[in-house]
Design a protein around this motif. Structure first.
Motif, PDB file in Angstrom:
ATOM      1  N   MET A   1      47.891  17.487  69.614  1.00 36.35           N
ATOM      2  CA  MET A   1      47.454  16.712  68.457  1.00 36.35           C
ATOM      3  C   MET A   1      48.360  17.011  67.269  1.00 36.35           C
ATOM      4  O   MET A   1      48.675  18.162  66.988  1.00 36.35           O
ATOM      5  N   SER A   2      48.812  15.972  66.573  1.00 37.94           N
ATOM      6  CA  SER A   2      49.732  16.161  65.455  1.00 37.94           C
ATOM      7  C   SER A   2      48.995  16.647  64.215  1.00 37.94           C
ATOM      8  O   SER A   2      47.803  16.395  64.033  1.00 37.94           O
ATOM      9  N   PHE A   3      49.727  17.343  63.353  1.00 38.50           N
ATOM     10  CA  PHE A   3      49.165  17.812  62.094  1.00 38.50           C
ATOM     11  C   PHE A   3      49.034  16.644  61.119  1.00 38.50           C
ATOM     12  O   PHE A   3      49.870  15.739  61.091  1.00 38.50           O
ATOM     13  N   LYS A   4      47.988  16.696  60.297  1.00 38.85           N
ATOM     14  CA  LYS A   4      47.775  15.673  59.278  1.00 38.85           C
ATOM     15  C   LYS A   4      48.267  16.193  57.932  1.00 38.85           C
ATOM     16  O   LYS A   4      47.841  17.255  57.480  1.00 38.85           O
ATOM     17  N   VAL A   5      49.150  15.422  57.305  1.00 37.11           N
ATOM     18  CA  VAL A   5      49.710  15.804  56.010  1.00 37.11           C
ATOM     19  C   VAL A   5      49.475  14.665  55.021  1.00 37.11           C
ATOM     20  O   VAL A   5      49.819  13.513  55.297  1.00 37.11           O
ATOM     21  N   LEU A   6      48.889  14.996  53.881  1.00 37.46           N
ATOM     22  CA  LEU A   6      48.634  14.004  52.838  1.00 37.46           C
ATOM     23  C   LEU A   6      49.539  14.270  51.647  1.00 37.46           C
ATOM     24  O   LEU A   6      49.577  15.382  51.118  1.00 37.46           O
ATOM     25  N   GLY A   7      50.259  13.247  51.218  1.00 40.78           N
ATOM     26  CA  GLY A   7      51.081  13.343  50.020  1.00 40.78           C
ATOM     27  C   GLY A   7      50.352  12.734  48.839  1.00 40.78           C
ATOM     28  O   GLY A   7      49.773  11.653  48.949  1.00 40.78           O
ATOM     29  N   LEU A  26      59.051  12.784  54.599  1.00 40.20           N
ATOM     30  CA  LEU A  26      59.960  12.412  55.687  1.00 40.20           C
ATOM     31  C   LEU A  26      60.242  13.605  56.592  1.00 40.20           C
ATOM     32  O   LEU A  26      60.309  13.460  57.823  1.00 40.20           O
ATOM     33  N   ALA A  27      60.393  14.779  55.984  1.00 45.42           N
ATOM     34  CA  ALA A  27      60.638  15.987  56.774  1.00 45.42           C
ATOM     35  C   ALA A  27      59.454  16.278  57.688  1.00 45.42           C
ATOM     36  O   ALA A  27      59.625  16.720  58.830  1.00 45.42           O
ATOM     37  N   CYS A  28      58.247  16.022  57.192  1.00 37.47           N
ATOM     38  CA  CYS A  28      57.043  16.232  58.008  1.00 37.47           C
ATOM     39  C   CYS A  28      56.963  15.192  59.123  1.00 37.47           C
ATOM     40  O   CYS A  28      56.661  15.518  60.279  1.00 37.47           O
ATOM     41  N   LYS A  29      57.230  13.943  58.775  1.00 39.12           N
ATOM     42  CA  LYS A  29      57.168  12.863  59.758  1.00 39.12           C
ATOM     43  C   LYS A  29      58.189  13.074  60.867  1.00 39.12           C
ATOM     44  O   LYS A  29      57.910  12.826  62.050  1.00 39.12           O
ATOM     45  N   ASP A  30      59.378  13.551  60.494  1.00 44.43           N
ATOM     46  CA  ASP A  30      60.429  13.793  61.487  1.00 44.43           C
ATOM     47  C   ASP A  30      60.011  14.836  62.515  1.00 44.43           C
ATOM     48  O   ASP A  30      60.546  14.867  63.632  1.00 44.43           O
ATOM     49  N   GLN A  31      59.062  15.696  62.133  1.00 41.69           N
ATOM     50  CA  GLN A  31      58.588  16.731  63.055  1.00 41.69           C
ATOM     51  C   GLN A  31      57.243  16.368  63.680  1.00 41.69           C
ATOM     52  O   GLN A  31      56.547  17.222  64.216  1.00 41.69           O
ATOM     53  N   GLY A  32      56.891  15.086  63.604  1.00 42.06           N
ATOM     54  CA  GLY A  32      55.720  14.601  64.329  1.00 42.06           C
ATOM     55  C   GLY A  32      54.408  14.603  63.584  1.00 42.06           C
ATOM     56  O   GLY A  32      53.356  14.341  64.182  1.00 42.06           O
ATOM     57  N   ALA A  33      54.426  14.877  62.286  1.00 43.76           N
ATOM     58  CA  ALA A  33      53.177  14.911  61.527  1.00 43.76           C
ATOM     59  C   ALA A  33      52.621  13.507  61.320  1.00 43.76           C
ATOM     60  O   ALA A  33      53.365  12.523  61.243  1.00 43.76           O
ATOM     61  N   ASP A  34      51.304  13.430  61.237  1.00 43.94           N
ATOM     62  CA  ASP A  34      50.607  12.195  60.880  1.00 43.94           C
ATOM     63  C   ASP A  34      50.531  12.167  59.355  1.00 43.94           C
ATOM     64  O   ASP A  34      49.779  12.928  58.749  1.00 43.94           O
ATOM     65  N   ILE A 193      56.448  23.178  54.962  1.00 43.86           N
ATOM     66  CA  ILE A 193      55.069  22.841  55.325  1.00 43.86           C
ATOM     67  C   ILE A 193      54.915  22.851  56.846  1.00 43.86           C
ATOM     68  O   ILE A 193      53.974  23.449  57.397  1.00 43.86           O
ATOM     69  N   MET A 194      55.826  22.217  57.542  1.00 42.97           N
ATOM     70  CA  MET A 194      55.740  22.152  59.001  1.00 42.97           C
ATOM     71  C   MET A 194      55.965  23.526  59.636  1.00 42.97           C
ATOM     72  O   MET A 194      55.315  23.874  60.629  1.00 42.97           O
ATOM     73  N   LYS A 195      56.865  24.305  59.054  1.00 44.56           N
ATOM     74  CA  LYS A 195      57.091  25.656  59.566  1.00 44.56           C
ATOM     75  C   LYS A 195      55.821  26.484  59.452  1.00 44.56           C
ATOM     76  O   LYS A 195      55.455  27.226  60.383  1.00 44.56           O
ATOM     77  N   SER A 196      55.137  26.349  58.326  1.00 43.56           N
ATOM     78  CA  SER A 196      53.904  27.098  58.125  1.00 43.56           C
ATOM     79  C   SER A 196      52.806  26.629  59.082  1.00 43.56           C
ATOM     80  O   SER A 196      52.091  27.444  59.669  1.00 43.56           O
ATOM     81  N   LEU A 197      52.676  25.316  59.242  1.00 41.25           N
ATOM     82  CA  LEU A 197      51.643  24.783  60.131  1.00 41.25           C
ATOM     83  C   LEU A 197      51.861  25.212  61.578  1.00 41.25           C
ATOM     84  O   LEU A 197      50.899  25.361  62.343  1.00 41.25           O
ATOM     85  N   ASN A 198      53.104  25.415  61.951  1.00 39.48           N
ATOM     86  CA  ASN A 198      53.418  25.843  63.316  1.00 39.48           C
ATOM     87  C   ASN A 198      53.415  27.358  63.475  1.00 39.48           C
ATOM     88  O   ASN A 198      53.812  27.878  64.521  1.00 39.48           O
ATOM     89  N   THR A 199      52.964  28.050  62.434  1.00 41.71           N
ATOM     90  CA  THR A 199      52.853  29.508  62.451  1.00 41.71           C
ATOM     91  C   THR A 199      51.381  29.894  62.565  1.00 41.71           C
ATOM     92  O   THR A 199      50.531  29.262  61.932  1.00 41.71           O
TER      93      THR A 199
END
Length: 318
Positions: A1-7, A26-34, A193-199
């Motif tokens: 399941m992809s991570f949800k990120v709100l801007g 864009l950096a989050c989307k490139d790594q599969g975030a919703d 953000i994505m690095k942290s979520l994947n930690t």
């Protein structure tokens, strides 16, 4: 399941803060975030009326909905925001502080104080992270309270801030596009953000500039002289954002450093435990107000002020 990120942004459309937010997302989307994004200017957010209904609910240990809940878009936004894994906030700085549009949104957040709602079983705990961007026409000298105000929003809703960036000296609309380093740093916020979520949650840490800010706990750049708090706790110097207490010491290099006391994190506003002290303060100060004796005194004295009507400013709207 992809991570949800709100801007979340609160500035002009297609201008600096929105551009930097989109770059981070864009950096989050490139790594599969919703990814979802909102500009608060597109929504109806009413001012907090100061009715104290939410804090009275805290005194009584129960959820009291915001009295404006069905009158604007705040709750609909919060329902989405509190279900995300991360938020990225990018806001323009107007005269030292975030834009009034964002502050109006932020001042309504107490009703959604996350750990309190979790304790009542109203919402399920979720470990969340945040990245913050402020952008303005000057250096920190004229943006001195912007990032710090954004941090406060995150503490109320239990977001762990893992990166902050201040875009400086871009006063004109879209001017940030002339500075590749600003665009790249905004992209880095999204990557962090994505690095942290994947930690693993227990291993998540600060990923922003290592030497940012005075406070080693929250990385804010704002300290205040301490004063005795409601229950007598006192520190010589405090971080005005997270509430860490300590003192200033000189390093071997002759620079000043904020050193947190051994018990200096007992009021850490970035933790549920630290914020619970404020709930206790509310219960003591506000809860202790509603006695028959106090209400009788107020009733006797208030009429004097109700009867005073100074001239006001009349505006002819015809």
């Amino acid at each position: 399941m992809s991570f949800k990120v709100l801007g979340i942004t609160a500035g002009r459309k297609d201008s600096n803060s929105e551009i930097l937010l989109k770059e981070a997302l864009l950096a989050c989307k490139d790594q599969g975030a919703d990814v979802k994004m909102i500009n608060l200017r597109d929504y109806n957010i009413l001012d907090c009326t100061g009715c104290t209904a939410c804090t009275q609910g805290m005194v009584e240990g129960k959820k009291v909905p915001c009295t404006l809940e069905n009158k604007d878009d705040k709750k609909a936004i919060m329902d989405v925001m509190l279900s995300t894994d991360a938020i990225i906030v990018s806001v323009p700085t107007y005269y030292l502080m975030p834009s009034a549009t964002f502050l109006r949104f932020m001042h309504r957040n107490l009703c959604y104080e996350t750990p309190f709602l979790e304790a009542l079983g109203e919402i399920v705990h979720k470990d969340k992270v945040a990245g913050l961007i402020s952008v303005g026409g000057s250096t920190r000298a004229w943006q001195s309270m912007s990032l710090e105000a954004l941090q406060v929003t995150c503490s109320l809703n239990d977001y762990k801030v893992i990166d902050m960036y201040m875009g400086a000296r871009v006063p004109a609309p879209k001017q940030c596009l002339l500075h590749n380093e600003i665009i790249e740093r905004a992209h880095k916020v999204g990557e962090n953000i994505m690095k942290s979520l994947n930690t693993p949650v227990s291993e998540r840490k600060w990923l922003g500039d290592e030497d940012m800010g005075w406070c080693p706990n929250c990385h804010s750049n704002a300290l205040i002289l301490g004063e005795p708090q409601w229950d007598g706790v006192s520190f010589e110097v405090e971080c005005q954002v997270c509430g860490a207490g300590g003192t200033l010491e000189k390093t071997k290099e002759g620079k000043w450093k904020f050193v947190i006391a051994e018990n200096g994190l007992i009021r850490d506003r970035t933790t549920p435990e630290g914020r619970n002290h404020h709930v206790q303060e509310i219960a003591t100060t506000q809860g202790g107000f509603y006695t028959d004796e106090n209400l009788k005194v107020v009733k006797e004295k208030i009429q004097k002020y109700k009867d005073i009507n100074f001239p006001t400013i009349e505006i002819n709207k015809k």
